[in-house]
Write a protein that holds these residues in place. Structure first.
Motif, PDB file in Angstrom:
ATOM      1  N   ASP A  74       1.316 -53.940  31.169  1.00 37.53           N
ATOM      2  CA  ASP A  74       2.249 -53.404  32.169  1.00 37.53           C
ATOM      3  C   ASP A  74       2.983 -54.529  32.899  1.00 37.53           C
ATOM      4  O   ASP A  74       4.185 -54.455  33.139  1.00 37.53           O
ATOM      5  CB  ASP A  74       1.512 -52.541  33.208  1.00 37.53           C
ATOM      6  N   ARG A  75       2.238 -55.565  33.241  1.00 37.39           N
ATOM      7  CA  ARG A  75       2.876 -56.677  33.971  1.00 37.39           C
ATOM      8  C   ARG A  75       3.855 -57.421  33.086  1.00 37.39           C
ATOM      9  O   ARG A  75       4.939 -57.810  33.524  1.00 37.39           O
ATOM     10  CB  ARG A  75       1.801 -57.618  34.528  1.00 37.39           C
ATOM     11  N   VAL A  76       3.474 -57.620  31.827  1.00 37.23           N
ATOM     12  CA  VAL A  76       4.385 -58.312  30.899  1.00 37.23           C
ATOM     13  C   VAL A  76       5.658 -57.479  30.728  1.00 37.23           C
ATOM     14  O   VAL A  76       6.776 -58.000  30.769  1.00 37.23           O
ATOM     15  CB  VAL A  76       3.692 -58.555  29.535  1.00 37.23           C
ATOM     16  N   GLY A  77       5.484 -56.164  30.596  1.00 38.33           N
ATOM     17  CA  GLY A  77       6.648 -55.273  30.451  1.00 38.33           C
ATOM     18  C   GLY A  77       7.539 -55.339  31.682  1.00 38.33           C
ATOM     19  O   GLY A  77       8.769 -55.417  31.583  1.00 38.33           O
ATOM     20  N   ALA A  78       6.925 -55.349  32.845  1.00 38.96           N
ATOM     21  CA  ALA A  78       7.692 -55.365  34.097  1.00 38.96           C
ATOM     22  C   ALA A  78       8.486 -56.660  34.263  1.00 38.96           C
ATOM     23  O   ALA A  78       9.516 -56.695  34.933  1.00 38.96           O
ATOM     24  CB  ALA A  78       6.755 -55.163  35.283  1.00 38.96           C
ATOM     25  N   LEU A  79       8.025 -57.730  33.606  1.00 35.99           N
ATOM     26  CA  LEU A  79       8.751 -59.004  33.708  1.00 35.99           C
ATOM     27  C   LEU A  79       9.993 -59.038  32.813  1.00 35.99           C
ATOM     28  O   LEU A  79      10.797 -59.952  32.888  1.00 35.99           O
ATOM     29  CB  LEU A  79       7.826 -60.167  33.325  1.00 35.99           C
ATOM     30  N   GLY A  80      10.111 -58.036  31.925  1.00 36.36           N
ATOM     31  CA  GLY A  80      11.313 -57.978  31.094  1.00 36.36           C
ATOM     32  C   GLY A  80      11.077 -58.218  29.615  1.00 36.36           C
ATOM     33  O   GLY A  80      11.985 -58.547  28.870  1.00 36.36           O
ATOM     34  N   LEU A  81       9.827 -58.034  29.195  1.00 35.71           N
ATOM     35  CA  LEU A  81       9.496 -58.224  27.786  1.00 35.71           C
ATOM     36  C   LEU A  81       9.129 -56.858  27.205  1.00 35.71           C
ATOM     37  O   LEU A  81       8.069 -56.319  27.506  1.00 35.71           O
ATOM     38  CB  LEU A  81       8.310 -59.201  27.720  1.00 35.71           C
ATOM     39  N   GLY A  82      10.032 -56.293  26.425  1.00 34.59           N
ATOM     40  CA  GLY A  82       9.800 -54.954  25.864  1.00 34.59           C
ATOM     41  C   GLY A  82       9.377 -55.035  24.409  1.00 34.59           C
ATOM     42  O   GLY A  82       9.627 -56.035  23.744  1.00 34.59           O
ATOM     43  N   GLU A 158      15.300 -52.166  30.658  1.00 29.85           N
ATOM     44  CA  GLU A 158      16.145 -53.355  30.853  1.00 29.85           C
ATOM     45  C   GLU A 158      15.454 -54.666  30.508  1.00 29.85           C
ATOM     46  O   GLU A 158      15.457 -55.611  31.314  1.00 29.85           O
ATOM     47  CB  GLU A 158      16.639 -53.430  32.305  1.00 29.85           C
ATOM     48  N   PRO A 159      14.847 -54.755  29.330  1.00 32.53           N
ATOM     49  CA  PRO A 159      14.170 -56.000  28.981  1.00 32.53           C
ATOM     50  C   PRO A 159      15.177 -57.093  28.647  1.00 32.53           C
ATOM     51  O   PRO A 159      16.304 -56.808  28.236  1.00 32.53           O
ATOM     52  CB  PRO A 159      13.375 -55.630  27.724  1.00 32.53           C
ATOM     53  N   SER A 160      14.778 -58.346  28.835  1.00 31.53           N
ATOM     54  CA  SER A 160      15.656 -59.439  28.405  1.00 31.53           C
ATOM     55  C   SER A 160      15.289 -59.890  26.998  1.00 31.53           C
ATOM     56  O   SER A 160      16.083 -60.532  26.328  1.00 31.53           O
ATOM     57  CB  SER A 160      15.592 -60.607  29.385  1.00 31.53           C
ATOM     58  N   VAL A 161      14.073 -59.550  26.572  1.00 26.20           N
ATOM     59  CA  VAL A 161      13.702 -59.811  25.173  1.00 26.20           C
ATOM     60  C   VAL A 161      12.973 -58.580  24.644  1.00 26.20           C
ATOM     61  O   VAL A 161      12.186 -57.953  25.362  1.00 26.20           O
ATOM     62  CB  VAL A 161      12.854 -61.107  25.025  1.00 26.20           C
ATOM     63  N   ILE A 162      13.280 -58.229  23.394  1.00 26.19           N
ATOM     64  CA  ILE A 162      12.634 -57.067  22.780  1.00 26.19           C
ATOM     65  C   ILE A 162      11.939 -57.505  21.495  1.00 26.19           C
ATOM     66  O   ILE A 162      12.548 -58.165  20.642  1.00 26.19           O
ATOM     67  CB  ILE A 162      13.652 -55.955  22.450  1.00 26.19           C
ATOM     68  N   LEU A 163      10.674 -57.141  21.379  1.00 24.37           N
ATOM     69  CA  LEU A 163       9.912 -57.420  20.172  1.00 24.37           C
ATOM     70  C   LEU A 163       9.868 -56.135  19.341  1.00 24.37           C
ATOM     71  O   LEU A 163       9.412 -55.097  19.833  1.00 24.37           O
ATOM     72  CB  LEU A 163       8.481 -57.846  20.528  1.00 24.37           C
ATOM     73  N   LEU A 164      10.366 -56.211  18.123  1.00 23.45           N
ATOM     74  CA  LEU A 164      10.404 -55.031  17.258  1.00 23.45           C
ATOM     75  C   LEU A 164       9.448 -55.239  16.088  1.00 23.45           C
ATOM     76  O   LEU A 164       9.609 -56.192  15.321  1.00 23.45           O
ATOM     77  CB  LEU A 164      11.824 -54.819  16.709  1.00 23.45           C
ATOM     78  N   ASP A 165       8.465 -54.340  15.955  1.00 23.59           N
ATOM     79  CA  ASP A 165       7.500 -54.472  14.863  1.00 23.59           C
ATOM     80  C   ASP A 165       7.907 -53.551  13.713  1.00 23.59           C
ATOM     81  O   ASP A 165       7.703 -52.343  13.771  1.00 23.59           O
ATOM     82  CB  ASP A 165       6.085 -54.143  15.360  1.00 23.59           C
ATOM     83  N   GLU A 166       8.504 -54.110  12.704  1.00 20.94           N
ATOM     84  CA  GLU A 166       8.978 -53.406  11.510  1.00 20.94           C
ATOM     85  C   GLU A 166       9.971 -52.280  11.827  1.00 20.94           C
ATOM     86  O   GLU A 166       9.754 -51.123  11.480  1.00 20.94           O
ATOM     87  CB  GLU A 166       7.786 -52.885  10.695  1.00 20.94           C
ATOM     88  N   PRO A 167      11.097 -52.643  12.463  1.00 29.94           N
ATOM     89  CA  PRO A 167      12.089 -51.614  12.807  1.00 29.94           C
ATOM     90  C   PRO A 167      12.696 -50.928  11.586  1.00 29.94           C
ATOM     91  O   PRO A 167      13.166 -49.797  11.688  1.00 29.94           O
ATOM     92  CB  PRO A 167      13.168 -52.407  13.559  1.00 29.94           C
ATOM     93  N   ALA A 168      12.670 -51.594  10.427  1.00 28.51           N
ATOM     94  CA  ALA A 168      13.274 -50.990   9.233  1.00 28.51           C
ATOM     95  C   ALA A 168      12.222 -50.438   8.279  1.00 28.51           C
ATOM     96  O   ALA A 168      12.564 -49.894   7.230  1.00 28.51           O
ATOM     97  CB  ALA A 168      14.148 -52.025   8.513  1.00 28.51           C
ATOM     98  N   GLY A 169      10.942 -50.533   8.650  1.00 29.83           N
ATOM     99  CA  GLY A 169       9.860 -50.113   7.751  1.00 29.83           C
ATOM    100  C   GLY A 169       9.860 -48.610   7.525  1.00 29.83           C
ATOM    101  O   GLY A 169       9.776 -47.849   8.481  1.00 29.83           O
ATOM    102  N   GLY A 170       9.958 -48.187   6.270  1.00 28.05           N
ATOM    103  CA  GLY A 170       9.847 -46.769   5.943  1.00 28.05           C
ATOM    104  C   GLY A 170      11.060 -45.944   6.324  1.00 28.05           C
ATOM    105  O   GLY A 170      10.974 -44.719   6.389  1.00 28.05           O
ATOM    106  N   ILE A 171      12.202 -46.578   6.597  1.00 22.92           N
ATOM    107  CA  ILE A 171      13.381 -45.778   6.964  1.00 22.92           C
ATOM    108  C   ILE A 171      14.485 -45.942   5.926  1.00 22.92           C
ATOM    109  O   ILE A 171      14.513 -46.919   5.187  1.00 22.92           O
ATOM    110  CB  ILE A 171      13.874 -46.056   8.414  1.00 22.92           C
ATOM    111  N   ASN A 172      15.371 -44.930   5.852  1.00 25.66           N
ATOM    112  CA  ASN A 172      16.356 -44.923   4.761  1.00 25.66           C
ATOM    113  C   ASN A 172      17.475 -45.946   5.004  1.00 25.66           C
ATOM    114  O   ASN A 172      17.705 -46.385   6.127  1.00 25.66           O
ATOM    115  CB  ASN A 172      16.895 -43.498   4.538  1.00 25.66           C
ATOM    116  N   PRO A 173      18.184 -46.328   3.920  1.00 28.18           N
ATOM    117  CA  PRO A 173      19.176 -47.404   4.025  1.00 28.18           C
ATOM    118  C   PRO A 173      20.262 -47.159   5.065  1.00 28.18           C
ATOM    119  O   PRO A 173      20.705 -48.101   5.734  1.00 28.18           O
ATOM    120  CB  PRO A 173      19.781 -47.461   2.615  1.00 28.18           C
ATOM    121  N   THR A 174      20.691 -45.907   5.247  1.00 29.41           N
ATOM    122  CA  THR A 174      21.743 -45.641   6.240  1.00 29.41           C
ATOM    123  C   THR A 174      21.232 -45.986   7.633  1.00 29.41           C
ATOM    124  O   THR A 174      21.913 -46.651   8.428  1.00 29.41           O
ATOM    125  CB  THR A 174      22.122 -44.140   6.225  1.00 29.41           C
TER     126      THR A 174
END
Ligand SMILES: Nc1ncnc2c1ncn2[C@@H]1O[C@H](COP(=O)(O)OP(=O)(O)OP(=O)(O)O)[C@@H](O)[C@H]1O
Ligand SMILES: [Mg+2]
Length: 265
Positions: A74-82, A158-174
């Motif tokens: 929660d604290r890490v998120g509140a600092l702007g790391l999503g 409103e994060p200043s940095v976003i960590l995405l874990d496999e944003p394209a995993g298992g999703i169609n090309p479009t």
């Protein structure tokens, strides 16, 4: 550019298994940085340790110059790391607006009204191209659309940095294309990204810098084209090419395996 996120000598073990062994790398402010590596190399553990979901055994993590090692999620998120998660965490029976509001849990109470007003939630859904589905239950969306909802949930904070874990995993090309466009647009607006992904076309097309993990260590960091031809990296991918990442043979999370109602974490 200067480092917004710095990981220094971080270690994490589960029993006798060294999931992270003295890992160091940095994410430059304003960059889209990729974190790649074969299955089980420690990428998600790295995300968990950075975002406070797991505690590092040793080492330091600095965000915007501040030591955040050991802070709660929660604290890490509140600092702007999503962050988003490898498996979808949306609630299938709630509509998209409701999902965004539920996601406000980690945000300080004093800011919830302002950040999660209906207008603002609509703006966030619009930013990921899903405003027209705002009142639909999330369970009626495709797996890829749910990943976009998760991105909207993170954006609302409103994060200043976003960590995405496999944003394209298992999703169609479009939808992969749509995800890439959203990331590029948000990056132009100043959001820094660190993304884990097995889809090499996606990584090579989007990232300014790529860090490569193998069996708990960061074995290379550099521009995509340089990393792509690094012998240590090719070796880590079983002597093949990065395009042959075995994790791509089967979608990381087949759409059919996604929770029907999406309630599971
Ligand atoms: N909570 C845990 N308890 C025990 N072992 C764990 C735990 N979390 C991760 N591991 C182990 O740590 C290693 C790294 O796992 P991690 O999930 O970080 O890999 P990854 O690079 O994200 O893999 P993938 O590409 O398959 O998602 C694996 O051997 C995994 O089994
Ligand atoms: Mg993972």
């Amino acid at each position: 550019m200067s480092a917004l996120l710095e990981v220094h000598d971080v270690r994490k073990s589960f029993g006798g298994l060294h999931a992270l062994s003295r890992c160091s790398f940095a994410v430059e402010r304003g960059s889209v940085t990729g974190l790649i590596g074969p299955n089980g190399s420690g990428k998600t553990t790295m995300f968990n340790v950075i975002t406070g979901y797991e505690r590092a055994d040793a080492g330091t993590i600095r965000f915007d110059g501040r030591d955040i090692t050991g802070l709660s999620a929660d604290r890490v998120g509140a600092l702007g790391l999503g962050r988003t998660f490898q498996l979808s965490r949306v609630f299938g029976r709630l509509n998209l607006l409701e999902n965004l509001r539920v996601g406000s849990g980690g945000v300080p109470r004093s800011r919830r009204k302002e950040l999660f007003s209906e207008n603002r939630c609509m703006e966030m859904l619009d930013a990921v191209g899903l405003a027209r589905l705002a009142h639909e239950p999330a369970g009626s969306l495709s797996y890829g659309q749910r990943k976009l909802v998760e991105l909207a949930m993170v954006l609302a904070q409103e994060p200043s940095v976003i960590l995405l874990d496999e944003p394209a995993g298992g999703i169609n090309p479009t939808l992969i294309g749509q995800m890439a466009e959203r990331i590029t647009e948000l990056n132009k607006q100043g959001v820094t990204f660190l993304l884990v992904e097995h889809n090499m076309e996606f990584v090579m097309g989007l990232c300014d810098v790529v860090a490569v993990m193998e069996r708990g260590s960061v074995i290379a960091v550099g521009e995509p084209e340089v990393v792509r031809n690094d012998p240590r990296v090719l070796e880590a991918y079983l002597g093949g090419s990065l395009d042959d990442d075995p994790a791509n043979a089967v979608p990381a999370v087949p759409a059919a395996a996604a929770p029907a109602s999406g309630e599971s974490a």
